[in-house]
Scaffold this motif. Structure first.
Motif, mmCIF file in Angstrom:
data_model
loop_
_atom_site.group_PDB
_atom_site.id
_atom_site.type_symbol
_atom_site.label_atom_id
_atom_site.label_comp_id
_atom_site.label_asym_id
_atom_site.label_seq_id
_atom_site.Cartn_x
_atom_site.Cartn_y
_atom_site.Cartn_z
ATOM 1 N N TYR A 22 -9.003 -2.749 -101.108
ATOM 2 C CA TYR A 22 -9.236 -1.842 -99.985
ATOM 3 C C TYR A 22 -8.017 -1.779 -99.073
ATOM 4 N N PRO A 55 -8.033 2.266 -100.302
ATOM 5 C CA PRO A 55 -9.495 2.246 -100.219
ATOM 6 C C PRO A 55 -10.209 2.879 -101.416
ATOM 7 N N GLU A 71 -7.792 0.095 -89.421
ATOM 8 C CA GLU A 71 -9.088 0.638 -89.828
ATOM 9 C C GLU A 71 -9.540 0.052 -91.160
ATOM 10 N N ARG A 72 -8.613 -0.144 -92.090
ATOM 11 C CA ARG A 72 -8.967 -0.758 -93.376
ATOM 12 C C ARG A 72 -9.446 -2.190 -93.170
ATOM 13 N N ARG A 127 -12.894 -2.203 -91.605
ATOM 14 C CA ARG A 127 -13.962 -1.851 -92.552
ATOM 15 C C ARG A 127 -14.221 -2.978 -93.543
ATOM 16 N N ASN A 154 -17.857 -4.505 -93.674
ATOM 17 C CA ASN A 154 -18.587 -4.427 -94.934
ATOM 18 C C ASN A 154 -18.910 -5.822 -95.452
ATOM 19 N N THR A 200 -12.141 1.281 -82.639
ATOM 20 C CA THR A 200 -12.154 0.869 -84.038
ATOM 21 C C THR A 200 -11.368 1.832 -84.922
ATOM 22 N N THR A 201 -10.656 2.751 -84.278
ATOM 23 C CA THR A 201 -9.809 3.697 -85.007
ATOM 24 C C THR A 201 -8.469 3.801 -84.307
#
Length: 132
Positions: free
Chosen positions: A96, A100, A46-47, A50, A54, A39-40
């Motif tokens: 984002y 971000p 990554e944005r 997230r 979220n 996930t990185t």
């Protein structure tokens, strides 16, 4: 027959939005080379990841209070506030992805809509208890 047509439409729109975010994460995995289960690895991926996570986290809180509010304020108001929630998620995602640090406005819109629905739902539940 669905009585809360607008609320149902907002519900489907929110779910379709989550599907859109899911697709974007999948596409960015391929484009950026971030292989599952990682996930990185790439800032753009990554944005997107997230934003997706979220939004899922927010959806879990939003949907119950959206539907609970229908019996208190009706379909039109619940649907309208639900539309505000969805707009907040779109503002959040757009900001984002660009920066971000600028996501706050979208998050505030989302939280305000969710809190409004939660308070309305609690008022309705309280009235129901008092009526018995």
């Amino acid at each position: 027959m669905i009585m809360a047509k607008l609320t149902a439409l907002v519900t489907v729109a929110a779910i379709l939005y989550i599907f859109f975010l899911t697709g974007r994460v999948g596409a960015l995995r391929g484009k950026t080379g971030v292989a599952a289960p990682a996930t990185t690895g790439d800032p753009i991926f990554e944005r997107a990841f997230r934003v997706h996570m979220n939004s899922l986290e927010q959806l879990v809180v939003f949907l119950p209070v959206l539907w609970l509010s229908v019996s208190v304020i009706g379909d039109a108001w619940s649907g309208l506030i639900g539309t505000v929630w969805l707009a907040g998620r779109i503002v959040y995602a757009s900001a984002y992805m660009k920066d971000p640090a600028k996501r706050s406005a979208g998050m505030l819109i989302t939280m305000a809509a969710t809190m409004t629905l939660a308070v309305v739902s609690l008022i309705g539940i309280g009235r129901a208890f008092l009526a018995t």
